[in-house]
Design an enzyme around this catalytic site. Structure first.
Site, PDB file in Angstrom:
ATOM      1  N   HIS A   1       0.828  -1.522   0.001  1.00 49.74           N
ATOM      2  CA  HIS A   1       0.199  -0.111  -0.023  1.00 49.74           C
ATOM      3  C   HIS A   1       0.875   1.177   0.090  1.00 49.74           C
ATOM      4  O   HIS A   1       1.927   0.964  -0.603  1.00 49.74           O
ATOM      5  CB  HIS A   1      -1.008   0.036   0.803  1.00 49.74           C
ATOM      6  CG  HIS A   1      -1.808   1.026   1.216  1.00 49.74           C
ATOM      7  ND1 HIS A   1      -2.297   1.268  -0.006  1.00 49.74           N
ATOM      8  CD2 HIS A   1      -3.101   0.895   2.309  1.00 49.74           C
ATOM      9  CE1 HIS A   1      -3.499   2.465   0.641  1.00 49.74           C
ATOM     10  NE2 HIS A   1      -3.824   2.199   1.765  1.00 49.74           N
TER      11      HIS A   1
ATOM     12  N   HIS B   1      -2.505  -1.901  -9.921  1.00 51.92           N
ATOM     13  CA  HIS B   1      -3.059  -1.653  -8.755  1.00 51.92           C
ATOM     14  C   HIS B   1      -4.654  -2.390  -8.915  1.00 51.92           C
ATOM     15  O   HIS B   1      -5.134  -3.300  -9.841  1.00 51.92           O
ATOM     16  CB  HIS B   1      -4.034  -0.168  -9.390  1.00 51.92           C
ATOM     17  CG  HIS B   1      -4.479   1.147  -8.474  1.00 51.92           C
ATOM     18  ND1 HIS B   1      -5.827   0.904  -7.856  1.00 51.92           N
ATOM     19  CD2 HIS B   1      -3.362   2.006  -7.288  1.00 51.92           C
ATOM     20  CE1 HIS B   1      -5.707   2.057  -7.229  1.00 51.92           C
ATOM     21  NE2 HIS B   1      -4.869   2.473  -6.850  1.00 51.92           N
TER      22      HIS B   1
ATOM     23  N   ASP C   1       2.759   5.540  -6.726  1.00 55.61           N
ATOM     24  CA  ASP C   1       4.085   5.536  -5.628  1.00 55.61           C
ATOM     25  C   ASP C   1       5.481   5.066  -6.574  1.00 55.61           C
ATOM     26  O   ASP C   1       6.593   5.898  -6.236  1.00 55.61           O
ATOM     27  CB  ASP C   1       4.053   4.249  -5.016  1.00 55.61           C
ATOM     28  CG  ASP C   1       2.958   4.770  -3.349  1.00 55.61           C
ATOM     29  OD1 ASP C   1       1.950   3.397  -3.619  1.00 55.61           O
ATOM     30  OD2 ASP C   1       3.456   5.197  -3.401  1.00 55.61           O
TER      31      ASP C   1
END
Ligand code: SDX
Length: 435
Positions: free
Chosen positions: A268, A307, A363
């Protein structure tokens, strides 16, 4: 209009059921009527990791994973990142509308009014080892805040909630900066409320002996954009945690500490830190092909890729990449960018990734910017948690105002032992050891 129902036939009994469709779903409780006999519990749905389960209705954030769309309260993320401040976006997420100019100034003042933390919290943070991970310090210190504001337990009191929301948004940058200063053995820098939100954060992070810190406007503005991108993302793992703990009516500090703990997971929010470690392991652009083969052999994941919802390019990753160009004009280009771009170039052409619809997520590039700005990788997830505090609080208050919500308590499919009994001891008494 075709009837909005699902006709279900239970072949065990031959019975049929008309289940009403509800906003593209079937209410799980409607399956409970499907029984083989009156004593039967009825059917449940089984959905590990909630791959296909809506746990709530929400009007905060909309994502279209196939089209790569992200909107906060209907506004495209691209427009918000381009034209708004993070605090105005925070107001939008929490109250549903962008604030008019006067309200915007008042809101920023109110948040600024809550940037200080109790002096005892500094002593609390002193207890951490010098090399304590900043996320561990962040989670622990946020939960420690609950011991200073017992009135926060009154979660159904909207006025009390509002103060806690202001306190958390105001204090998380201070806690984050103090964690960073602690890890470097530097004295804490108090908030200077003459600064804006991100400038104040940079001041608390990086002021040294100068009488007044001068935040670089390009970096402050880039951080503001990054904060907007990270502010909310509907029912992600940490938002789900905030809602789950919040559904038990735990106070917002404890609920938010739990959410931040979930965010720390490498799958995450912890992924931004792992991306940098991955780029360090690859080392050079020429090392990329061998690493991609390692991923394809299933030996490791391509961190910052993939994702649960986006099966297209994460719109935030695109904006992060654009922001990187602005930052690098000030800091100089982070050499890791070249490796990351080669990784993206190769992966987006490789069937292993395209077949699984794996694209860069938020990210993938954010850590490269943060490192160029001077942050160490172990601070990256803290930089995610600061803006996501707003999203967690927006989700939390929506939960508490939702009449359909109650304490979250999923069911299970029991696969353990059937009834059995403890073997009774032989008739002769087993001697009891006497001390
Ligand atoms: C965030 O939910 C949110 O909204 C989160 C977030 C937010 O703003 O809150 O967007 C922030 O958490 C972004 C994601 C950051 N995490 C990472 O970058 C870690 C690397 N990514 C993966 O671990 C993964 O993609 C997840 C966890 C993000 C999503 O995992 P899913 O949806 O459970 O998908 P999966 O693990 O079932 O993968 C499907 C397939 C598998 O292969 P097969 O078993 O079908 O052969 O894709 C593969 C996976 O092995 N796969 C990857 C991969 N991600 C998935 N293979 C290599 N590298 C990857 N990164």
């Amino acid at each position: 209009m075709k009837e909005e129902t699902l006709l279900v036939r239970d072949n065990r009994t031959g019975k049929t059921y008309d289940l009403p469709l509800f906003k593209g779903t079937v209410r799980a409780m409607d399956f409970r009527q499907i029984k083989t006999d009156p004593e039967d519990f009825g059917l449940m749905t089984y959905d590990p990791a909630f791959m296909n389960t809506a746990s709530t209705m929400s009007s905060i954030t909309f994502i279209d994973g196939d089209k790569g769309i992200l909107r906060y309260r209907g506004y495209p993320i691209e427009e918000l990142a381009e034209t708004c401040s993070f605090l105005d976006v925070a107001y939008l997420l929490l109250f549903g509308e962008l604030p008019p100019a006067e309200e915007s100034r008042e809101w920023a003042d109110k948040v600024n009014h809550h940037t200080m933390i109790h002096e005892n919290l500094k002593k609390f943070m002193e207890g951490f080892r010098h090399d304590a991970h900043p996320m561990g310090m962040f989670v622990s210190t946020v939960s420690a805040l609950s011991t200073f504001y017992p009135e926060a337990r009154d979660v159904k009191n909207k006025q009390a909630r509002k103060i806690q929301i202001l306190r958390l948004i105001g204090k998380v940058p201070t806690i984050a900066a103090y964690a960073y200063r602690h890890s470097l053995g530097l004295p804490y820098v108090y908030p200077d409320n003459a600064f804006g939100y991100t400038e104040n954060f940079l001041n608390m992070l990086w002021r040294m002996t100068e009488t007044r810190y001068k935040p670089n406007p390009v970096l402050a503005s880039a951080l503001d954009v990054l904060f907007i991108l990270h502010a909310d993302h509907e029912q992600n793992c940490s938002a789900n945690t905030m809602r789950c703990v919040g559904s038990a009516h735990a106070d917002p500090y404890l609920s938010l500490a739990a959410a931040a703990a979930a965010l720390a997971g490498p799958l995450h929010g912890g992924a931004n830190e792992e991306v940098l470690r991955m780029l360090d392991e690859i080392g050079t652009v020429s090392g990329v092909p061998a690493f991609v083969e390692k991923v394809k052999r299933g030996e490791c994941k391509l961190m910052g890729f993939g994702h649960r919802v986006y099966k297209n390019y994460d719109p935030r990753a695109r904006i992060v990449k654009q922001t990187a160009e602005e930052v690098f004009k000030v800091t100089g280009v982070n050499p890791k960018l070249e490796i990351a771009m080669e990784l993206e170039r190769i992966a987006l052409r490789d069937e292993y990734f395209t077949r699984r619809k794996l694209y860069p997520n938020v990210d993938f590039y954010s850590g490269i910017i943060y490192q160029a700005m001077g942050f160490s990788p172990d601070m990256f997830t803290v930089l995610f948690a600061i803006p996501r505090t707003v999203g967690w609080l927006a989700q939390w208050q929506e939960l508490l105002d939702d009449p359909e919500q109650k304490i979250a308590r999923p069911r299970q499919i029991f696969t353990g032992q059937a009834l059995r009994h403890v073997a009774t001891p032989a008739p002769e008494k087993v001697p009891v050891a006497v001390a």
